[in-house]
Write an enzyme that holds these catalytic residues in place. Structure first.
Site, PDB file in Angstrom:
ATOM      1  CB  ILE A 191      -0.497   0.007   0.953  1.00  0.00           C
ATOM      2  CG1 ILE A 191      -1.926  -1.394   1.373  1.00  0.00           C
ATOM      3  CG2 ILE A 191      -1.480   1.613   1.618  1.00  0.00           C
ATOM      4  CD1 ILE A 191      -2.346  -1.466   2.386  1.00  0.00           C
ATOM      5  CB  CYS A 192       0.883   4.632  -0.487  1.00  0.00           C
ATOM      6  SG  CYS A 192       1.055   6.092   0.054  1.00  0.00           S
ATOM      7  CD  GLN A 193       7.328   5.483   2.495  1.00  0.00           C
ATOM      8  OE1 GLN A 193       6.586   5.736   3.319  1.00  0.00           O
ATOM      9  NE2 GLN A 193       8.351   5.759   2.567  1.00  0.00           N
ATOM     10  N   GLY A 252       3.250  -0.633  -1.253  1.00  0.00           N
ATOM     11  CA  GLY A 252       3.472  -1.153  -2.610  1.00  0.00           C
ATOM     12  C   GLY A 252       5.259  -0.711  -3.082  1.00  0.00           C
ATOM     13  CB  THR A 273      -3.062  -0.853  -3.015  1.00  0.00           C
ATOM     14  OG1 THR A 273      -2.642  -0.644  -2.125  1.00  0.00           O
ATOM     15  CG2 THR A 273      -4.670  -1.745  -2.874  1.00  0.00           C
TER      16      THR A 273
END
Lengths: 304, 378
Positions: free
Chosen positions: B161-163, B165, B185
């Site tokens: 997720i985000c960073q 990810g 995501t």
């Protein structure tokens, strides 16, 4: 632990925003004093868990502000109607300057803390005075072992200079944001004029405030994402870093004088520890040379 | 607009106002009543009401400030291949399980998955030297090995997720043999995507990071050591300064009068305010190598002496982005399928913003079911 929070930062964010609320409402004509009184209402719950405590404060301030708005708007609407209300908004105190003050609250406090150390320098201000002081007393200070005091005074003077630079950067930023707020208000007027032409009506003050918020947010985005907006933001960051660097310099002189470990000493120790950890990790699990390398996994029967 | 122009426009604009002393009094009285009821409710709120991330779980591994948790499965025989969720360092993992009915984790559990997640904890001063490689080849790799060992699976499913990810992408490229499928995501892959497709109000962090010089970033890290959590949080909030004022004032009024909304709001606020400090060396790499030099998509990012080649991500890839994401501009996440080595690439947009992806009503109906179906099919 998973349930632990970064306590030092948790309230800082709220403190910042709540500190702006009186000025936020003041720009719409709600007297500042009335809102401030609400925020210190003794009946306000202060023993609630975070963030219920902060939200309760915000709610109490909002309630007080709405009361102030009602008192301010009712006679105005009776006398001058809608134009009077919009006229009130144009003549209200600018919002961004309080924001600039809020941005500067912490460093300004630090500068104030340093003030006593600055007394000798401020009483004979200016580079010429510094040079004169140095020529007259420098050798004596060295001879008496007061070298660090001279260093400290020089560092403190640089700190004050950095503080001035920082305030200038903040002011430039605040002026920019203030311009964005003005542009937002203009955009609101254009929007309302368009609505009037198409027969749309706004019969709610809160709805009007929300329209203002949308228009102003767009204007703020436009300004902050422009070249000059980014320059001002970077300048404020650089000025803040320069100030902190000077502050650390003062602290470092004090620490050296008292033979205390400095932040850099600790950092070096932490760096060595981290390097050792990496070496341990490399011994335990050498990086895979091929994508196919894998440890033997324990197989089990699994559900489809 | 000049003052004269403004003065001319005011009467025209005022024609749209139908606010009278009577409507004003009625509206503000209603608002005050709502606030009064809200304050009364707030006075009864306790810690249990505000608890977030309450999914039953056990700690299965720990090192330094990092914890690996296994969520208690809710089916007797979960799917064989577990999912390991990796969140960002800039916020806390609780976003994936903010509330029982707004929980990515619980939805995946309900779909029969065996779910693990990493809590990166609260890095302190001692962690300032941690690099992205320490996270990817160190903590994350250990977590993956623990999950593999516990599940008996050679390759597991990763969800970043985000960073997190980005960390997951780096991991999948460097350790492909341990990854069965990878899902991203709201993950930036092309950090300069916003330059191609600029959107007003979006990508402010990207622009600001590029406006800094590399020397500025070095100076920031050298001076602060780690980026203070409050500073990081403040930077995010200043992206939308007006919204952050209205949410504590005029938008708060309707929230206060609705118990469910109020508790949702408080829990979200609790999460938002809890910003960990960001390890300095990760911050340095993140800003210089990624925001400024866009090295990930250029296959130039070097971690621990090894270059991250996205082509080495040969396992199936699911890439979910939020159509209203202003923190990670859509163009930074979308349309990057040809950069990976896989032939099985799926891209799914979800409505809402960066955080709304995990807690928004519409996104909730898409996110977890999409991830679950995609993993199940592979």
């Amino acid at each position: 632990m998973s349930g632990t929070t970064n306590a030092s930062g948790v309230n800082a964010v709220y403190d910042f925003w709540l500190g702006l609320l009186p000025q936020f409402f003041a720009q719409f004509g709600a007297p500042y004093a009335g809102i401030g009184a609400a925020s210190t209402n003794p009946s306000s719950p202060t023993s609630l868990p975070f963030p219920a405590d902060q939200v309760a404060k915000a709610a109490a301030m909002t309630q007080s502000a709405l009361q102030s708005l009602a008192q301010a708007y009712t006679p105005m609407l009776q006398a001058a109607g809608g134009p009077g209300l919009l006229g009130q908004w144009t003549s209200a105190p600018p919002f961004a300057l309080p924001m600039q003050q809020a941005l500067g609250a912490k460093p300004m406090d630090l500068a104030a803390m340093m003030a006593p150390m600055m007394v000798p320098m401020t009483t004979m201000s200016g580079p010429a005075a510094t040079i004169a002081f140095e020529r007259t007393f420098g050798a004596v200070s060295d001879a008496l072992g007061f070298g660090p005091m001279r260093k400290l005074q020089a560092a403190a003077q640089e700190l004050m200079s950095a503080s001035i630079d920082q305030n200038e950067a903040r002011t430039r930023y605040a002026v920019l944001v203030q311009g964005a707020f003005a542009a937002g208000f203009d955009a609101l007027l254009v929007r309302l004029a368009g609505m009037a032409k198409s027969g749309e009506r706004v019969d709610s003050v809160l709805a009007l405030l929300r329209l203002w918020a949308v228009a102003t947010e767009e204007a703020v985005h436009e300004v902050l994402q422009s070249e000059r907006g980014l320059e001002a933001t970077v300048a404020i960051a650089r000025a803040g870093l320069a100030y902190r660097r000077k502050l650390q310099s003062v602290a470092s002189i004090v620490a050296d004088t008292l033979d205390m470990a400095t932040r850099r000493d600790l950092d070096e120790a932490f760096r060595e520890i981290q390097e050792l950890k990496r070496e341990v990790r490399a011994l335990r699990t050498p990086p895979p040379a091929e994508p196919s390398s894998r440890p033997a996994a324990r197989k089990r029967k699994a559900a489809p | 607009m000049t003052p004269a122009e403004r003065a001319l426009l005011i009467p025209q604009a005022a024609n749209a106002l139908a606010i009278t002393p009577a409507t004003l009094a009625r509206e503000l009285e209603q608002a005050r009543n709502k606030i009064t009821r809200g304050l009364a409710r707030l006075a009864t709120v306790d810690d249990d009401d505000l608890a977030i991330a309450t999914v039953p779980r056990e700690e299965v591994w720990r090192q330094d400030m990092v914890r690996l948790y296994r969520c208690t499965p809710v089916v007797e025989r979960p799917h064989a291949v577990p999912i390991l969720i990796t969140y960002a360092l800039v916020g806390r993992f609780q976003m994936i399980d903010l509330e029982a009915d707004r929980s990515l984790v619980r939805k995946l559990l309900a779909q029969g998955f065996d779910v693990y997640f990493i809590d990166w904890g609260l890095p302190g001063r001692a962690q300032r030297w941690l690099t992205i490689d320490d996270y990817v080849s160190g903590y994350l790799d250990r977590c993956v090995d623990v999950v593999r060992e516990r599940s008996g699976e050679d390759r597991i499913n990763l969800l970043g997720i985000c960073q997190g990810g980005v960390f997951t992408a780096c991991y999948a490229a460097l350790f492909p043999a341990k990854v069965r499928n990878v899902a991203f995501t709201v993950t930036p892959i092309d950090f300069h995507g916003d330059k191609r497709e600029p959107q007003p109000g979006s990508g402010y962090m990207n622009q600001w990071a590029r406006a800094l010089t590399p020397e500025d970033v070095d100076e920031l890290v050298d001076i602060y050591g780690s980026a203070p959590g409050s500073m990081v949080g403040f930077a995010f909030l200043m992206m939308n300064p007006v919204s952050n004022l209205t949410k504590y004032t005029i938008d708060l009024i309707d929230v206060l009068d609705d118990d469910a909304k109020l508790l949702n709001f408080l829990r979200m606020e609790r999460w938002i305010a809890d910003r960990p400090d960001h390890p300095g060396e990760v911050f340095r790499q993140w800003f210089k190598d990624l925001y400024q030099d866009n090295k990930l998509i250029r296959n130039e990012l070097v971690l621990g002496g090894r270059t991250v080649h996205l082509r080495d991500i040969t396992m199936p890839v699911l890439n979910i982005y939020a159509t209203g994401d202003t923190i990670i501009p859509v163009a930074c996440s979308r349309g990057v399928g040809d950069r990976f080595g896989t032939k099985d690439y799926t891209e799914v947009p979800v409505p809402g913003g960066h955080i709304g992806t995990f807690v928004g009503g519409k996104a909730q109906k898409i996110l977890a079911p999409t991830i679950a179906e995609w993993f199940k099919a592979r």
